[in-house]
Scaffold this active site. Sequence first.
Site, PDB file in Angstrom:
ATOM      1  N   ASP A 126       0.816  -1.223   0.000  1.00  0.00           N
ATOM      2  CA  ASP A 126       0.000   0.000   0.000  1.00  0.00           C
ATOM      3  C   ASP A 126       0.848   1.271   0.000  1.00  0.00           C
ATOM      4  OD1 ASP A 126      -2.465  -1.555   0.332  1.00  0.00           O
ATOM      5  OD2 ASP A 126      -1.774  -1.863   2.382  1.00  0.00           O
ATOM      6  N   HIS A 152      -3.828  -1.366  -6.754  1.00  0.00           N
ATOM      7  CA  HIS A 152      -3.072  -0.195  -7.196  1.00  0.00           C
ATOM      8  C   HIS A 152      -4.033   0.908  -7.629  1.00  0.00           C
ATOM      9  CE1 HIS A 152       0.699  -2.856  -8.060  1.00  0.00           C
ATOM     10  NE2 HIS A 152       0.360  -2.786  -6.796  1.00  0.00           N
TER      11      HIS A 152
END
EC number: 6.3.4.4
Length: 438
Positions: A14, A42
């Site tokens: 992340d 993403h």
Amino acid sequence: MANNVVVLGTQWGDEGKGKIVDLLTEDAKYVVRYQGGHNAGHTLVIDGVKTVLHLIPSGILRDNVKCVIGNGVVLSPEALIKEMKPLEERGIPVRERLFISEACPLILPYHVAMDQAREIARGKKAIGTTGRGIGPAYEDKVARRGLRVGDLFDMEAFAEKLKEVMEFHNFQLVNFYKAEAVSYEEVLEQARGYAELLTSMVIDVTDELDAARKRGDKIMFEGAQGTLLDIDHGTYPYVTSSNTTAGGVAAGSGFGPRYLGYILGIAKAYCTRVGAGPFPTELYDGQEKQDPVGKHLGTVGHEFGATTGRLRRTGWFDAVAMRRAIQINSVSGFCLTKLDVLDGLKELKICTGYQMEDGSVLEVSPMAAEAFEKVTPIYETMPGWSENTFGAKSLEDLPQAAINYIKRIEELTGVPVDIISTGPDRNETIVKVHPFES
């Protein structure tokens, strides 16, 4: 000049890899996924439009880029179809620009059923998987019973292999986990449709990438998750099921390791983690830990998983864990993301060492999860800043305190910060050194 660039996370995932890959692919001909599956998330924001990709490489939004899914990726055809649909509705020719290795292991419904049944059975000891079948699919690969994309093109042989592997998994589901069996007939029927979908996109990835290298085409390898979740080098057993590190590039794509150039490590200006596992600098988890600074990081940083939607745990920047990531990946330079989230904090802390129970200090993080139970983070405190850094496009736009914070991270890690992200849009970025021009 580096023609082949690796972009990977150096924390627990992340970190903002998708935005940076999208930014840098302006200069690339290929973007290659080499590990993981649709457990990745993403997020890209372009001209205010948000796109979340889980399986398709982030370069798909660039007209000039060919996107490749290498053999190290476990492929869910169902997830791929769901991801392709909204992109194609926007006029993006996914089928013409996406290429898939025939050696990709398939994720099928029984993998998902196994993944979820296991997490339920673990109870309080649950690892915190995404429940999408990633781990069981990798298990089948290593056990040499897994079905691969290439198997879909001989449906008679596929049906026989499928029956055998489903008998194995259904026996466990019913007799050990007390869950429902998965229908063989339904999975087989779905697979027939998958074969038709994938036929035009399957190629020899190794041959394609080697030819691209010989032509001098620029290739970007897009990592998923983060270094500290690597199956071998992460905080085991609280890890993912693939090699998230630079070493996974060659194995997961068939690209020769000698030709890899610049390794760009992506790191947030603070730390986050989703799910269970060690997190020495943790401030906030939404439950037991409720530090207001940690809550600020989560709220301002919108720290919810792009794949799971789960609240991310938040904490201070950890230079000790970062040194481990640098060792493993041979990081050439960093991209520091979400610097703007620190705006308004009066003081900042960086973890510079782990103190052990015997008084000794570790400068590099341990590997096993159990070892983290014996460490206490050592912090260095720095002044924060009140100025707004959101959207800054040059170093001159940053307050001196922010520049000092970046320089201290460089000093503590021994690696330059070459790119700074100050917002979610691709234009909200400071590029000191371009990886393809280094």
